[in-house]
Scaffold this active site. Structure first.
Site, PDB file in Angstrom:
ATOM      1  N   ASN A 201       0.965  -1.258  -0.026  1.00  0.00           N
ATOM      2  CA  ASN A 201      -0.011   0.052   0.021  1.00  0.00           C
ATOM      3  C   ASN A 201       0.867   1.106   0.038  1.00  0.00           C
ATOM      4  O   ASN A 201       1.759   1.283   0.713  1.00  0.00           O
ATOM      5  CB  ASN A 201      -0.827  -0.020   1.387  1.00  0.00           C
ATOM      6  N   GLU A 202       0.650   2.143  -0.951  1.00  0.00           N
ATOM      7  CA  GLU A 202       1.304   3.327  -0.782  1.00  0.00           C
ATOM      8  C   GLU A 202       2.821   3.087  -0.666  1.00  0.00           C
ATOM      9  O   GLU A 202       3.542   3.709  -0.108  1.00  0.00           O
ATOM     10  CB  GLU A 202       0.786   4.158   0.083  1.00  0.00           C
ATOM     11  N   TYR A 268      -7.053  11.827  -2.095  1.00  0.00           N
ATOM     12  CA  TYR A 268      -8.054  12.636  -1.289  1.00  0.00           C
ATOM     13  C   TYR A 268      -8.339  13.888  -1.417  1.00  0.00           C
ATOM     14  O   TYR A 268      -7.646  14.696  -1.911  1.00  0.00           O
ATOM     15  CB  TYR A 268      -7.039  12.539   0.251  1.00  0.00           C
ATOM     16  N   GLU A 324      -8.208   4.375  -2.490  1.00  0.00           N
ATOM     17  CA  GLU A 324      -8.420   5.191  -1.375  1.00  0.00           C
ATOM     18  C   GLU A 324      -8.976   6.679  -2.070  1.00  0.00           C
ATOM     19  O   GLU A 324      -8.272   7.319  -2.840  1.00  0.00           O
ATOM     20  CB  GLU A 324      -7.568   5.499  -0.558  1.00  0.00           C
TER      21      GLU A 324
HETATM   22  O1  AHR Z   1      -6.871   6.165   5.066  1.00  0.00           O
HETATM   23  C1  AHR Z   1      -6.164   6.678   5.935  1.00  0.00           C
HETATM   24  C2  AHR Z   1      -4.595   6.604   5.243  1.00  0.00           C
HETATM   25  O2  AHR Z   1      -4.261   7.375   3.974  1.00  0.00           O
HETATM   26  C3  AHR Z   1      -4.053   5.138   4.441  1.00  0.00           C
HETATM   27  O3  AHR Z   1      -3.685   4.243   5.707  1.00  0.00           O
HETATM   28  C4  AHR Z   1      -3.188   5.532   3.710  1.00  0.00           C
HETATM   29  O4  AHR Z   1      -3.151   4.693   2.787  1.00  0.00           O
HETATM   30  C5  AHR Z   1      -3.421   6.840   3.232  1.00  0.00           C
HETATM   31  O5  AHR Z   1      -2.420   7.674   3.382  1.00  0.00           O
END
Ligand code: AHR
Length: 520
Positions: A201-202, A268, A324
């Site tokens: 992840n990331e 995001y 995400e």
């Molecule tokens: O969703 C919160 C965090 O945001 C996750 O753990 C990460 O993958 C992202 O940076």
């Protein structure tokens, strides 16, 4: 002088689908009216139900005190009301155990008799004790009860190919082997058949701070040891780019694309800065506008990352998933800053609606997405307090939009006045449409303008319909939200603003509203 916006969503024109500002032609489109054409004769792509995926991380009160609670008997159990609510929105998959937590997680800590599981520190999220009472078996029982597919993210950052291969064997191998035997000893005779498998992840950040060149090599090494077991083949999901990191997409597709089934973009929506994101509930119209403008930016990200993917994968075999996404606000006052607990208003609902419309409209490449996160964390569906639970406005969007799952995308054209504020401009109306297996057409439309209604004149090109019904999600205030005292302040109502005359449909979209229509 106002400008008209033309939002042309015909599938063959994907690369040109951005809202294009044009000169307003007086007398043709009043700023408050929008013309919509739904091309019912041009269905091509299927909207994957996996676009409506959820995400649950060992973070704050998402798992513990969310899904997984202690009863009066002091025993841990899965929360039945939460499961029932999630069944209603038809959750297609649940991404777990993270997030950043995934690259710290050692799965063997979370299997076997609970009292014997090690207690560890969750150093990513607040340094709290992780007692590992919720592990692989509990997660797979949870997704089974929700009716969702499992989506496990394996540990690349601090794990090894052997550890990941053993987890894969534990959940998927039916024969005699050390991991399959361990699973049986832990009470599960048959494998679960987990297919969706994240490989880190990331990895550009909390998952190991890797360069794309390095990650591509590491990725290939890890996936080499995930064999097919019987009918179960891995659907291999590679760490994708952060927002505008186009170089990541380029290098990972170039060096590892042939071994990737999906690339996982994270984006995001942050209204202010990462240091001062702004309140979830206390905001101005400017912050309303910025949230929507930034949410709409995901269309450019999808278009450009897809364009890069097209060069290495013109057949679109590799999916782009948005693993995400969602609005990230400052935490609620007096809550643990590491727990990312935030309220959820009508503004969040509109961000969810316009994002889902964009994912739907890019169904040819976007075949999965996971909103962050399901309970008590970030843009949640559900908030809990003790035994009580509330459904957020975002939950209601997921319920309304569930009609699009696995339906065929109908291209649509929207032409109309913009929503303008302080010299900035975004389209006032967003939407998507689909045709389901029963022959019903569903159209979702959002009026982004918090002040003015929009009238929509719609043409359903290529079909005859005789009935329209709908529901609307709206409220008096931009920051309307549900609380434990008023759990139903924001919830869908019957929509009475649609009129059908022959093949011409007219609608009155209230200010700041989301409407779902069903046409038969
Ligand atoms: O969703 C919160 C965090 O945001 C996750 O753990 C990460 O993958 C992202 O940076």
């Amino acid at each position: 002088m106002h400008r008209a916006w033309v939002l042309c969503l015909l599938v063959p024109l994907v690369a040109q689908e951005r809202a294009l500002p044009t000169t307003h032609v007086a007398g043709r489109d009043s700023v408050d009216s929008v013309r919509l054409v739904v091309h019912t004769d041009s269905a091509r792509d299927t909207i994957s139900r996996h676009i409506y995926g959820q995400f649950a991380e060992h973070l704050g009160r998402d798992i513990y005190d969310g899904f997984w609670v202690k009863g009066a008997d002091k025993q841990w159990h899965l929360r039945a009301d939460v499961i029932a609510a999630l069944r209603r929105i038809k959750v297609p998959n649940l991404r777990w155990p993270g997030g950043c937590f995934a690259d710290t997680y050692h799965w063997k800590d979370g299997v076997g008799p609970r009292p014997q599981r090690p207690k560890i520190v969750n150093s990513t999220w607040g340094g709290v004790t992780e007692d590992n009472s919720f592990g692989t078996h509990e997660y797979l029982e949870l997704v089974d009860r929700i009716g969702a597919a499992p989506f496990i993210v394996g540990n690349v950052g601090s794990g090894t190919p052997q550890e990941m291969a053993q987890w894969w064997e534990y959940v998927n191998f039916d024969g005699v082997s050390p991991m399959a035997d361990l699973r049986r000893r832990n009470g599960r005779p048959r494998p679960w058949g987990v297919r969706l498998w994240g490989v880190g992840n990331e990895s550009w950040g909390c998952g190991g701070n890797m360069t794309p060149e390095y990650y591509a090599d590491v990725y290939k090494r890890f996936v080499t040891f995930l064999p097919a077991y019987g009918q179960t083949r891995p659907f291999r999901i590679a760490t994708g780019p952060a927002s505008e990191d186009y170089r990541w997409t380029e290098i990972v597709m170039r060096d590892a694309g042939r071994m990737i089934d999906a690339l996982d973009l994270h984006y995001y929506t942050v209204v202010g800065t990462w240091a001062k994101k702004g309140s979830a509930t206390d905001f101005t119209e400017r912050e309303w506008f910025l949230a929507l403008e930034k949410a709409l930016h995901v269309e450019e990200l999808i278009t450009r990352h897809s364009g890069i993917m097209d060069r290495y994968d013109p057949q679109k075999r590799v999916a782009l998933i948005v693993g995400e996404w969602g609005l990230w606000h400052d935490v609620e006052p007096a809550t643990n800053p590491a727990f990312l607990y935030q309220q959820n208003t009508l503004r969040d609902a509109l961000v969810a609606a316009v994002s889902l419309d964009i994912f739907n409209r890019h169904a040819d490449r976007v075949r999965g997405a996971n909103i962050a996160q399901t309970i008590n964390v970030l843009q949640a569906m559900i908030l809990t307090q003790g035994d009580r639970m509330i459904l957020t406005p975002t939950y209601h969007v997921f319920e309304m939009y569930s009609v699009h799952q696995d339906a065929r995308l109908l291209p649509l054209t929207l032409v109309g006045g913009p929503y303008e504020l302080e010299g900035r401009s975004i389209p006032a109306v967003s939407g998507s449409a689909s045709l389901d297996k029963e022959g019903r057409i569903h159209v979702t439309l959002t009026n982004l303008d918090p002040i003015r209604a929009r009238s929509v004149s719609a043409e359903l090109r290529g079909t005859q319909v005789s009935r329209v019904s709908g529901r609307v999600l709206t409220a008096e205030a931009m920051n309307a939200h549900n609380t434990f005292e008023q759990p139903d302040a924001v919830r869908p109502q019957a929509f009475t603003g649609a009129r059908l005359a022959g093949q011409r449909l007219t609608l009155e979209l209230p200010a700041k509203s989301i409407v779902v229509l069903e046409l038969q």
